[in-house]
Motif scaffolding. Structure first.
Motif, PDB file in Angstrom:
ATOM      1  N   ASN A 124      45.378  39.606  34.686  1.00  0.00           N
ATOM      2  CA  ASN A 124      45.490  39.872  33.257  1.00  0.00           C
ATOM      3  C   ASN A 124      45.988  38.617  32.568  1.00  0.00           C
ATOM      4  O   ASN A 124      46.940  37.984  33.025  1.00  0.00           O
ATOM      5  CB  ASN A 124      46.445  41.042  32.988  1.00  0.00           C
ATOM      6  N   ARG A 125      45.283  38.218  31.510  1.00  0.00           N
ATOM      7  CA  ARG A 125      45.622  37.002  30.766  1.00  0.00           C
ATOM      8  C   ARG A 125      45.738  35.786  31.683  1.00  0.00           C
ATOM      9  O   ARG A 125      46.625  34.956  31.539  1.00  0.00           O
ATOM     10  CB  ARG A 125      46.917  37.204  29.968  1.00  0.00           C
TER      11      ARG A 125
ATOM     12  N   VAL B 216      44.080  27.205  25.264  1.00  0.00           N
ATOM     13  CA  VAL B 216      43.915  28.509  25.906  1.00  0.00           C
ATOM     14  C   VAL B 216      43.924  28.346  27.421  1.00  0.00           C
ATOM     15  O   VAL B 216      43.103  27.608  27.978  1.00  0.00           O
ATOM     16  CB  VAL B 216      42.593  29.180  25.468  1.00  0.00           C
TER      17      VAL B 216
ATOM     18  N   ALA C  57      40.094  38.506  31.084  1.00  0.00           N
ATOM     19  CA  ALA C  57      41.280  38.347  31.931  1.00  0.00           C
ATOM     20  C   ALA C  57      41.286  37.059  32.730  1.00  0.00           C
ATOM     21  O   ALA C  57      42.349  36.568  33.113  1.00  0.00           O
ATOM     22  CB  ALA C  57      41.391  39.542  32.886  1.00  0.00           C
TER      23      ALA C  57
ATOM     24  N   ALA D 228      44.367  41.963  28.054  1.00  0.00           N
ATOM     25  CA  ALA D 228      43.642  40.881  27.398  1.00  0.00           C
ATOM     26  C   ALA D 228      42.412  41.423  26.695  1.00  0.00           C
ATOM     27  O   ALA D 228      41.887  42.474  27.020  1.00  0.00           O
ATOM     28  CB  ALA D 228      43.229  39.828  28.421  1.00  0.00           C
TER      29      ALA D 228
END
Length: 320
Positions: free
Chosen positions: A215-216, A26, A50, A312
Motif C-alpha cells: 500500500n502506497r 512521488v 499501490a 492508495a
C-alpha cells in the motif's frame, strides 16, 4: 514495523532486496523486500496505485530501480533472463493486424524458441483455449476475453521457469477464469514459480500460497496465506440472515461489520461472547448461518491499509 512471517522452507527463486523507485516527488515503491519460494504461487496484492506494476516492471527490467537489488536463483538476472520468464502485463501488448499464428510465432521466436516447436505447441494451446478456429484470423477480430487468452498463451509458449501475471483474469468470464486457474495450478505442479498481481482480494485468496500486501509503495505484510490468516482476525464470524442487518453495527461486542451483499463478516471484540451476540441477532431477524471463520483477505487488507495511511488511489503510472 511491517509484519513478516517465517515461511521460507523452500529455496527462494526470486528475491527483491530493498528496491525503490520514485518519479519526481512521488515514491512509487519504497525499500521493498520480497522472497518468492521456488515452485510457489506468490501474490502481490493491493489497491490500484499501490506499487504492484511498478515492482513487476523493475523485475522485468522495463524500468530500473533507483536503489536495491533483484536476484534470480541467487544471482543478478543474466542475458538469458528474458528467455526464462513469461510476462503477462495488465495492458495488452498484441499486434492487432497480425493473425494469431503470426503473433505466437513472432513472440515465441523472440524467446529463442524454434519455429518448428512453436508450430506444434501453439496448436495444443489454441485448442485448449478455444481459439483453434481463430488461428488465421487477425487479433483485432477477437473479443477482449479472447485477446486475454491469446496473451496468456504467449506468456507460456516458450515454457518459462518464472511466470509473472499482472491482473491475469481481466476481461474473462467465470468459465474462462476457471480454465486459466486450473492451468496455473498445473504449472505450479510442474515446478514453475508464479508471481501473481491483483487488486481483487478474492482471487489472491483462492489461488496464492504466499502473499505480499503493498500500500502506497510500502509492504504492509508478507507471509504464507495460512500464517496470515492465523495471525489476523481470530474473532471473525460469517453471518447470514433474512432481513435488514443495519442494526449489526450497534451491537455490543461487535467491533466491525463488513457487508458482502449475500452475507456479513463480523469481527467480535471477544469471541467468548459469540453465543450472546448470536442470541441478540436472532431476537431481531432469522439467522440461517452463524459460523466462526478465518478472516477474509479483503478484511485483513482493509484493516492493515487503514493502519498504514489509508488505501492508495490514482493512476498506476504514478505508483501502481
Amino acid at each position: 514495523m511491517v509484519p513478516s512471517l517465517n515461511y521460507h522452507a523452500m529455496k527462494d527463486y526470486l528475491q527483491l532486496r530493498a528496491i525503490s523507485k520514485s518519479y519526481g516527488d512521488v515514491t512509487a515503491v519504497e525499500s521493498l523486500d520480497l522472497s518468492v519460494p521456488k515452485g510457489s504461487i506468490y501474490g502481490i496484492i493491493g489497491p490500484n496505485g499501490a506499487g504492484k506494476t511498478t515492482t513487476i516492471r523493475m523485475i522485468m527490467d522495463i524500468i530500473a530501480p533507483d536503489s536495491g537489488q533483484i536476484l534470480i536463483d541467487g544471482n543478478p538476472p543474466g542475458n538469458d533472463f528474458k528467455n526464462r520468464v513469461g510476462y503477462l502485463p495488465e495492458e495488452r501488448g498484441l499486434y492487432k493486424k497480425m493473425t494469431l499464428r503470426e503473433v505466437l510465432l513472432f513472440l515465441g521466436q523472440l524467446k529463442q524458441t524454434s519455429k518448428k516447436k512453436l508450430g506444434k505447441d501453439m496448436d495444443v494451446w489454441l485448442d485448449r483455449m478455444g481459439l483453434a478456429d481463430y488461428k488465421n484470423k487477425k487479433v483485432e477480430n477477437l473479443s477482449k476475453g479472447m485477446q486475454q487468452k491469446l496473451q496468456f498463451i504467449t506468456t507460456l509458449l516458450h515454457e518459462p521457469d518464472l511466470i509473472i501475471l499482472d491482473e491475469l483474469f481481466s476481461g474473462l468470464d467465470p468459465i474462462n477464469i476457471e480454465l486459466i486457474k486450473n492451468i496455473v495450478l498445473e504449472l505450479k505442479a510442474e515446478g514453475r514459480t508464479i508471481l501473481f498481481s491483483t487488486h481483487v482480494m478474492e482471487q489472491a485468496e483462492k489461488l496464492c500460497e504466499y502473499i505480499c500486501m503493498i500500500n502506497r509503495g510500502q509492504k504492509v505484510l508478507d507471509g504464507s496465506m495460512s500464517q496470515v490468516k492465523s495471525q489476523y482476525g481470530k474473532n471473525s464470524i460469517h453471518l447470514e440472515i433474512d432481513g435488514d442487518g443495519s442494526f449489526l453495527n450497534s451491537l455490543s461486542g461487535v467491533d466491525k461489520v463488513t457487508n458482502f451483499t449475500n452475507y456479513f463478516e463480523l469481527t467480535l471484540a471477544d469471541i467468548s461472547r459469540s453465543n450472546e451476540i448470536l442470541q441478540a441477532i436472532a431476537d431481531k431477524v432469522p439467522v440461517s448461518r452463524f459460523e466462526r471463520i478465518e478472516p477474509s483477505l479483503y478484511n485483513i487488507f482493509i484493516d492493515l491499509a487503514g493502519n498504514h495511511g489509508g488505501v492508495a488511489s490514482g493512476k498506476e503510472s504514478a505508483g501502481e
